[in-house]
Motif scaffolding. Sequence first.
Motif, mmCIF file in Angstrom:
data_model
loop_
_atom_site.group_PDB
_atom_site.id
_atom_site.type_symbol
_atom_site.label_atom_id
_atom_site.label_comp_id
_atom_site.label_asym_id
_atom_site.label_seq_id
_atom_site.Cartn_x
_atom_site.Cartn_y
_atom_site.Cartn_z
ATOM 1 N N ASP A 61 0.849 -1.211 0.000
ATOM 2 C CA ASP A 61 0.000 0.000 0.000
ATOM 3 C C ASP A 61 0.878 1.252 0.000
ATOM 4 O O ASP A 61 0.581 2.237 -0.697
ATOM 5 C CB ASP A 61 -0.916 0.001 1.224
ATOM 6 N N GLN A 62 1.961 1.208 0.778
ATOM 7 C CA GLN A 62 2.869 2.353 0.824
ATOM 8 C C GLN A 62 3.541 2.566 -0.530
ATOM 9 O O GLN A 62 3.665 3.711 -1.008
ATOM 10 C CB GLN A 62 3.927 2.131 1.903
ATOM 11 N N LEU A 63 3.971 1.472 -1.174
ATOM 12 C CA LEU A 63 4.577 1.595 -2.510
ATOM 13 C C LEU A 63 3.574 2.153 -3.516
ATOM 14 O O LEU A 63 3.938 2.968 -4.372
ATOM 15 C CB LEU A 63 5.082 0.225 -2.971
ATOM 16 N N GLY A 64 2.316 1.696 -3.397
ATOM 17 C CA GLY A 64 1.287 2.231 -4.286
ATOM 18 C C GLY A 64 1.075 3.721 -4.082
ATOM 19 O O GLY A 64 0.874 4.468 -5.050
ATOM 20 N N SER A 65 1.143 4.155 -2.821
ATOM 21 C CA SER A 65 0.979 5.590 -2.544
ATOM 22 C C SER A 65 2.150 6.392 -3.112
ATOM 23 O O SER A 65 1.957 7.484 -3.677
ATOM 24 C CB SER A 65 0.880 5.808 -1.031
ATOM 25 N N ILE A 66 3.368 5.859 -2.968
ATOM 26 C CA ILE A 66 4.536 6.556 -3.532
ATOM 27 C C ILE A 66 4.393 6.676 -5.038
ATOM 28 O O ILE A 66 4.651 7.738 -5.634
ATOM 29 C CB ILE A 66 5.825 5.806 -3.160
ATOM 30 N N ALA A 67 3.989 5.549 -5.691
ATOM 31 C CA ALA A 67 3.804 5.575 -7.147
ATOM 32 C C ALA A 67 2.700 6.545 -7.548
ATOM 33 O O ALA A 67 2.798 7.229 -8.581
ATOM 34 C CB ALA A 67 3.484 4.168 -7.655
ATOM 35 N N ALA A 68 1.649 6.656 -6.728
ATOM 36 C CA ALA A 68 0.553 7.568 -7.040
ATOM 37 C C ALA A 68 1.032 9.021 -7.004
ATOM 38 O O ALA A 68 0.755 9.808 -7.930
ATOM 39 C CB ALA A 68 -0.595 7.357 -6.043
ATOM 40 N N PHE A 69 1.748 9.394 -5.958
ATOM 41 C CA PHE A 69 2.265 10.761 -5.868
ATOM 42 C C PHE A 69 3.281 11.028 -6.978
ATOM 43 O O PHE A 69 3.335 12.142 -7.516
ATOM 44 C CB PHE A 69 2.891 11.000 -4.502
ATOM 45 N N HIS A 70 4.074 9.998 -7.315
ATOM 46 C CA HIS A 70 5.041 10.161 -8.405
ATOM 47 C C HIS A 70 4.310 10.405 -9.728
ATOM 48 O O HIS A 70 4.680 11.306 -10.507
ATOM 49 C CB HIS A 70 5.910 8.905 -8.506
ATOM 50 N N TYR A 71 3.264 9.611 -9.970
ATOM 51 C CA TYR A 71 2.518 9.769 -11.223
ATOM 52 C C TYR A 71 1.822 11.128 -11.270
ATOM 53 O O TYR A 71 1.765 11.766 -12.327
ATOM 54 C CB TYR A 71 1.491 8.644 -11.350
ATOM 55 N N MET A 72 1.295 11.578 -10.150
ATOM 56 C CA MET A 72 0.632 12.880 -10.126
ATOM 57 C C MET A 72 1.615 14.002 -10.438
ATOM 58 O O MET A 72 1.247 15.017 -11.047
ATOM 59 C CB MET A 72 0.008 13.106 -8.746
ATOM 60 N N SER A 73 2.884 13.812 -10.044
ATOM 61 C CA SER A 73 3.883 14.856 -10.302
ATOM 62 C C SER A 73 4.329 14.880 -11.755
ATOM 63 O O SER A 73 5.052 15.786 -12.161
ATOM 64 C CB SER A 73 5.103 14.633 -9.401
ATOM 65 N N LEU A 74 3.893 13.899 -12.549
ATOM 66 C CA LEU A 74 4.324 13.800 -13.944
ATOM 67 C C LEU A 74 3.310 14.365 -14.926
ATOM 68 O O LEU A 74 3.535 14.270 -16.138
ATOM 69 C CB LEU A 74 4.592 12.327 -14.302
ATOM 70 N N SER A 87 -3.773 -1.507 -4.751
ATOM 71 C CA SER A 87 -2.595 -0.723 -4.387
ATOM 72 C C SER A 87 -1.594 -0.630 -5.536
ATOM 73 O O SER A 87 -0.735 0.255 -5.542
ATOM 74 C CB SER A 87 -1.914 -1.348 -3.162
ATOM 75 N N ALA A 88 -1.701 -1.550 -6.506
ATOM 76 C CA ALA A 88 -0.751 -1.556 -7.621
ATOM 77 C C ALA A 88 -1.258 -0.765 -8.827
ATOM 78 O O ALA A 88 -0.629 -0.804 -9.891
ATOM 79 C CB ALA A 88 -0.440 -2.996 -8.037
ATOM 80 N N TRP A 89 -2.351 -0.041 -8.676
ATOM 81 C CA TRP A 89 -2.944 0.681 -9.816
ATOM 82 C C TRP A 89 -1.956 1.671 -10.411
ATOM 83 O O TRP A 89 -1.669 1.642 -11.610
ATOM 84 C CB TRP A 89 -4.209 1.389 -9.359
ATOM 85 N N PHE A 90 -1.412 2.555 -9.593
ATOM 86 C CA PHE A 90 -0.480 3.560 -10.103
ATOM 87 C C PHE A 90 0.894 2.957 -10.379
ATOM 88 O O PHE A 90 1.646 3.501 -11.178
ATOM 89 C CB PHE A 90 -0.371 4.715 -9.106
ATOM 90 N N ILE A 91 1.217 1.856 -9.741
ATOM 91 C CA ILE A 91 2.474 1.170 -10.086
ATOM 92 C C ILE A 91 2.415 0.678 -11.523
ATOM 93 O O ILE A 91 3.370 0.845 -12.301
ATOM 94 C CB ILE A 91 2.724 -0.004 -9.109
ATOM 95 N N ARG A 92 1.275 0.094 -11.912
ATOM 96 C CA ARG A 92 1.116 -0.367 -13.303
ATOM 97 C C ARG A 92 1.099 0.802 -14.276
ATOM 98 O O ARG A 92 1.610 0.686 -15.403
ATOM 99 C CB ARG A 92 -0.150 -1.205 -13.421
ATOM 100 N N LYS A 93 0.509 1.929 -13.859
ATOM 101 C CA LYS A 93 0.520 3.098 -14.742
ATOM 102 C C LYS A 93 1.941 3.612 -14.939
ATOM 103 O O LYS A 93 2.316 4.027 -16.053
ATOM 104 C CB LYS A 93 -0.375 4.194 -14.147
ATOM 105 N N MET A 94 2.765 3.566 -13.886
ATOM 106 C CA MET A 94 4.162 3.977 -14.019
ATOM 107 C C MET A 94 4.925 3.016 -14.916
ATOM 108 O O MET A 94 5.776 3.429 -15.721
ATOM 109 C CB MET A 94 4.812 4.038 -12.632
ATOM 110 N N ILE A 95 4.631 1.716 -14.802
ATOM 111 C CA ILE A 95 5.290 0.728 -15.677
ATOM 112 C C ILE A 95 4.903 0.981 -17.128
ATOM 113 O O ILE A 95 5.755 0.969 -18.031
ATOM 114 C CB ILE A 95 4.903 -0.699 -15.245
ATOM 115 N N ALA A 96 3.609 1.207 -17.374
ATOM 116 C CA ALA A 96 3.151 1.475 -18.743
ATOM 117 C C ALA A 96 3.806 2.735 -19.299
ATOM 118 O O ALA A 96 4.198 2.784 -20.475
ATOM 119 C CB ALA A 96 1.625 1.612 -18.756
ATOM 120 N N LEU A 97 3.953 3.747 -18.461
ATOM 121 C CA LEU A 97 4.604 4.980 -18.891
ATOM 122 C C LEU A 97 6.069 4.734 -19.239
ATOM 123 O O LEU A 97 6.590 5.260 -20.240
ATOM 124 C CB LEU A 97 4.486 6.033 -17.784
#
Length: 254
Positions: free
Chosen positions: A113-126, A152-162
């Motif tokens: 969940d924490q990794l997903g939150s980090i990825a979410a904030f990272h994606y929002m900053s992009l 929790s892996a939603w934004f992690i997958r979006k970062m991978i796709a990016l």
Amino acid sequence: MEPEKPTTFFGLDWRIALGFAVSFVWITGGFLYLASIVGLSQFIHLPTADIGSFLEGAFAPLAFLWLVIGHFMQQKEIVANTRAIFLQEQSARRQEMHAQRDSFFKLQTLVQDQLGSIAAFHYMSLQALIGTEDEDTDALTAEQTLGASSDSAWFIRKMIALAVSNRQDQAKMHEIFFGTELRERHSDNYIKTFRKLLRAAEAVDTDNMVSEALLHGSPAGILYRIILMVQGEQLIDSLMSLSNEPGSGRSMAG
């Protein structure tokens, strides 16, 4: 495998049965000796000291025999107790390992969940970088809520796709993950958090099955490896099996 059952006679251990048999033969032989050679009437009228000396000599071998039998019986009990203690220790270790694994899997959920939150904030900053700054804010908020509540892996997958969509542009890849101080901090936090999860997995998994699954079979592990490769200025083609270019199979940095 069940422990070997001891040989018994009439429900007795063979050592005890042998002791009784030898004792019976010895006492019977002694009685026959007194009756036929010495004579019971003469033996009874012997002085008390002589009778005591005779009985002492007659029963000394039986005392030694039962001393030896007792020693072996005690040794047998010691071996059985040692085996029981060993089995109890193994059972305690298995229970401790299961408890540690249960605790790890609970911890894994929190860390993911924490990794997903980090990825979410990272994606929002992009958003400005990837050209979606005009994207509906409510939609992004809804996605972030989805990632926090059920996936929790939603934004992690979006970062991978990016990352996959920009895999041929090394400069763009570096800009995505380390282009600003904020993105660099998100990437560093992600790496540190995932490494702590890996260390926890290795501590409870002697075969490294869990750590290998985390590193190579989970979205969180794939994004972790992508960040390490970008940090080492390597293309991610080999990681995603999207290219057979020479040199794309180099090992991960870090």
